[in-house]
Design an enzyme around this catalytic site. Structure first.
Site, PDB file in Angstrom:
ATOM      1  N   CYS A  27      25.014  15.635  10.773  1.00 10.64           N
ATOM      2  CA  CYS A  27      25.232  16.617   9.700  1.00 10.64           C
ATOM      3  C   CYS A  27      26.464  17.483   9.898  1.00 10.64           C
ATOM      4  O   CYS A  27      26.791  18.296   9.044  1.00 10.64           O
ATOM      5  CB  CYS A  27      24.007  17.519   9.566  1.00 10.64           C
ATOM      6  SG  CYS A  27      23.833  18.695  10.932  1.00 10.64           S
ATOM      7  N   CYS A  64      19.592  19.028  10.874  1.00 14.78           N
ATOM      8  CA  CYS A  64      19.191  17.745  10.276  1.00 14.78           C
ATOM      9  C   CYS A  64      18.045  17.102  11.038  1.00 14.78           C
ATOM     10  O   CYS A  64      17.549  16.053  10.624  1.00 14.78           O
ATOM     11  CB  CYS A  64      20.376  16.790  10.205  1.00 14.78           C
ATOM     12  SG  CYS A  64      20.915  16.161  11.809  1.00 14.78           S
ATOM     13  N   CYS A  73      21.334  17.301  28.344  1.00 11.71           N
ATOM     14  CA  CYS A  73      21.761  15.930  28.610  1.00 11.71           C
ATOM     15  C   CYS A  73      21.776  15.215  27.262  1.00 11.71           C
ATOM     16  O   CYS A  73      20.724  14.895  26.706  1.00 11.71           O
ATOM     17  CB  CYS A  73      20.758  15.294  29.572  1.00 11.71           C
ATOM     18  SG  CYS A  73      21.175  13.633  30.057  1.00 11.71           S
ATOM     19  N   CYS A  77      25.493  12.105  35.575  1.00 10.37           N
ATOM     20  CA  CYS A  77      24.288  11.394  35.150  1.00 10.37           C
ATOM     21  C   CYS A  77      24.633  10.313  34.130  1.00 10.37           C
ATOM     22  O   CYS A  77      23.800   9.492  33.783  1.00 10.37           O
ATOM     23  CB  CYS A  77      23.249  12.360  34.586  1.00 10.37           C
ATOM     24  SG  CYS A  77      23.754  13.140  33.039  1.00 10.37           S
ATOM     25  N   CYS A 118      27.251  17.772  15.578  1.00  9.32           N
ATOM     26  CA  CYS A 118      26.235  16.757  15.304  1.00  9.32           C
ATOM     27  C   CYS A 118      26.849  15.628  14.483  1.00  9.32           C
ATOM     28  O   CYS A 118      27.463  15.885  13.445  1.00  9.32           O
ATOM     29  CB  CYS A 118      25.080  17.398  14.544  1.00  9.32           C
ATOM     30  SG  CYS A 118      23.832  16.215  13.997  1.00  9.32           S
TER      31      CYS A 118
HETATM   32 FE    FE Z   1      22.557  17.622  12.649  1.00 10.69          FE
END
Ligand code: FE
Length: 141
Positions: free
Chosen positions: A53, A102, A122, A68, A50
């Site tokens: 975080c 987060c 996605c 895509c 992420c």
């Molecule tokens: Fe996060």
């Protein structure tokens, strides 16, 4: 950096820490234009975390070519890393995927993925950071 405890910051703090593009996706549920993100076409081995975080979310082993225009995975590292929310915006019924730590918006999940899960996560490149696998490490079975 996956200690399990939640990360909660004010929008001011997030704005300071994230790039404008990351902020728009993670905090304002934006969507990057297809085929423009850093990772949609990446085939490198490693781990996606992420961008908000640092929690590890996806492994390259589960990334597949969906064409895509966004990075697509058929599973998360484990089910505690992501959370799901009904999303009825834009006149569509979709399931939003967020980081469980987060609350950052990652993307959506669809039922047209490959085996074994049949799922397609996605995910916006802007919500991810990538760490390459160490040279010489073997792929997971
Ligand atoms: Fe996060």
């Amino acid at each position: 950096m996956s200690t399990g405890e939640k990360v909660a910051k004010s929008e001011e703090e997030w704005k300071k820490e994230l790039s404008p593009e990351q902020y728009q996706v993670l905090r304002e549920k934006g969507t990057e234009r297809p085929f423009t993100g850093k990772y949609w076409d990446s085939k490198e081995r490693g781990t996606y975390s992420c961008a908000g975080c640092g929690q590890e979310l996806f492994e390259s082993d589960t990334k597949f070519e969906s064409f895509c225009g966004w990075p697509s995975f058929w599973d998360a590292i484990d089910k505690t890393k992501v959370a799901y929310h009904e999303d009825n915006s834009l006149g569509m019924r979709r399931v939003e995927v967020t980081c469980s730590r987060c609350g950052g918006h990652l993307g959506h999940i669809f039922d047209d993925g490959p085996r074994p899960t049949g799922k397609r996560f996605c995910i916006n490149s802007a919500s991810l950071t990538f760490k390459p696998a160490e040279a010489g490490s073997s792929p997971k079975p």
